[in-house]
Design a protein around this motif. Structure first.
Motif, mmCIF file in Angstrom:
data_model
loop_
_atom_site.group_PDB
_atom_site.id
_atom_site.type_symbol
_atom_site.label_atom_id
_atom_site.label_comp_id
_atom_site.label_asym_id
_atom_site.label_seq_id
_atom_site.Cartn_x
_atom_site.Cartn_y
_atom_site.Cartn_z
ATOM 1 N N UNK A 246 0.884 -1.237 0.029
ATOM 2 C CA UNK A 246 -0.001 0.172 0.097
ATOM 3 C C UNK A 246 1.028 1.393 -0.032
ATOM 4 N N UNK A 247 0.355 2.366 -0.648
ATOM 5 C CA UNK A 247 1.052 3.686 -0.475
ATOM 6 C C UNK A 247 0.290 4.403 0.586
ATOM 7 N N UNK A 248 -0.444 3.932 1.355
ATOM 8 C CA UNK A 248 -1.070 4.846 2.547
ATOM 9 C C UNK A 248 0.045 4.861 3.696
ATOM 10 N N UNK A 249 -0.036 6.024 4.451
ATOM 11 C CA UNK A 249 0.894 5.933 5.409
ATOM 12 C C UNK A 249 0.192 5.571 6.663
ATOM 13 N N UNK A 250 -1.231 5.196 6.629
ATOM 14 C CA UNK A 250 -2.036 4.726 7.839
ATOM 15 C C UNK A 250 -2.028 3.226 7.847
ATOM 16 N N UNK A 297 7.405 8.814 13.646
ATOM 17 C CA UNK A 297 6.158 8.141 12.958
ATOM 18 C C UNK A 297 6.286 8.333 11.242
ATOM 19 N N UNK A 298 5.991 7.391 10.684
ATOM 20 C CA UNK A 298 5.836 7.593 9.143
ATOM 21 C C UNK A 298 5.062 8.450 8.488
ATOM 22 N N UNK A 299 4.098 8.909 9.441
ATOM 23 C CA UNK A 299 2.737 9.848 8.977
ATOM 24 C C UNK A 299 3.719 11.139 8.917
#
Length: 353
Positions: A246-250, A297-299
């Motif tokens: 996935x490319x989502x950071x969540x 955090x990656x976010x």
């Protein structure tokens, strides 16, 4: 020439009536009841110790949950979280308990055949119309089933003890990222503990047959099991199922993150943590926030780099795959154990005395 120095092949003597399986089972019980007793006592004492420690752990979790109840966290929340995370910390990561299955396999499995092969008493057993392969099966199969059953019961206490860690991780009450695939705990939860105990016993039995000496067989079992466990955790387990990308950071906090990398303009840019030059250029103030264990955090990192054309990709195994992974691992361990026992029987039947 005495009877103990003569190679015995009763299965080739048609005049000898084979001993019934139930009689052979009784002999196995008489010979190895001490082994079953010490394994039961060993796991029983360990279970009682974990139950007592688990009561403290569950109490600390309840305190942390009450202090950190959303939407308002009390001033006692940070201290309660630290206290919970430090409760029985020497057992927290599970690596100390990784030794339990291999100890059972080494000290219960290796001597089963090696002791009689080393002392020569197996020759007397073969003159009693047992037969080589029946003698081997009667020793290995009941013991293997009994040890796996006892290990399965112990795993229930193990699962209860560690439950607060996984619940707390989902509620951000732990400083450590405990996930269902946590490397020190996965193979000791569910059916994993019984399966690894079974394969440790089978490795020990085969080592004892090959080496024919108890102490070297114990050492070989420890080495072989350690190598197998390392290979399973490093190469086999990550390949059980195709990871989700996935490319989502969540990404869910309970997921097992396999790898992370970044692309720019559809092309690979870098993997892992960006270079100092890139951080100084796009994130001079540093990423926003810190996650469990002090990890950035990656976010926050994505907030710095995404506006400049970078896209973060994550490959992970979702927590919902915990039981499929357990059944896959338990399945191949069961097959491996059966294969090792079959090879042991074949060696005993074919090998000259």
């Amino acid at each position: 020439m005495t009877a103990l120095s003569v190679p015995a092949r009763p299965e080739e003597d048609a005049s000898l009536r084979p001993v019934p399986w139930q009689r052979m089972g009784w002999v196995t019980w008489r010979q190895h009841r001490a082994t079953l007793a010490w394994v039961t006592v060993f796991l029983g004492v360990l279970a009682v110790a974990m139950w007592q420690a688990g009561r403290q752990l569950h109490s600390a979790y309840a305190t942390a949950l009450a202090a950190c109840q959303p939407p308002v966290h009390s001033l006692a929340c940070p201290g309660a979280t630290i206290a919970f995370d430090g409760t029985n910390g020497f057992l927290g990561n599970g690596f100390l308990l990784q030794a339990v299955p291999v100890l059972i396999g080494a000290f219960a499995g290796a001597p089963v055949l090696a002791r009689e092969l080393e002392t020569g008493t197996f020759r007397y057993a073969w003159t009693q119309a047992f037969g080589r392969w029946r003698w081997t099966l009667a020793k290995l199969v009941p013991l293997a089933v009994a040890l796996a059953a006892v290990a399965g019961l112990f795993s229930l206490v193990f699962e209860w003890y560690y439950q607060p860690y996984f619940v707390a991780a989902n509620q951000n009450l732990s400083l450590t990222e405990y996930t269902p695939f946590f490397p020190g705990l996965f193979d000791l939860r569910g059916i994993g503990f019984a399966a690894w105990t079974l394969v440790a016993f089978a490795i020990g039995a085969l080592a004892g047959t090959l080496i024919r000496r108890v102490v070297p067989a114990i050492a070989a079992t420890l080495v072989a099991y350690t190598g197998l466990a390392f290979a399973a955790g490093t190469w086999l387990r990550p390949a059980y199922m195709t990871p989700v990308v996935t490319s989502s950071v969540n990404v869910p906090g309970s997921a097992w993150v396999m790898s992370q990398w970044w692309t720019k303009g559809g092309k690979f840019a870098f993997s892992g943590w960006p270079s100092v030059r890139l951080l100084n250029q796009y994130c001079p103030a540093g990423p926003v926030g810190v996650g469990p264990g002090g990890k950035p955090k990656a976010v926050g990192l994505a907030e710095c780099l995404t506006p400049h054309g970078y896209t973060q990709w994550t490959s992970y195994q979702p927590a919902s795959r915990f039981w499929p992974f357990q059944w896959i691992e338990g399945g191949w361990l069961l097959v491996l154990s059966a294969l090792l026992i079959a090879v042991t029987v074949w060696l005993v039947r074919r090998r000259a005395t």
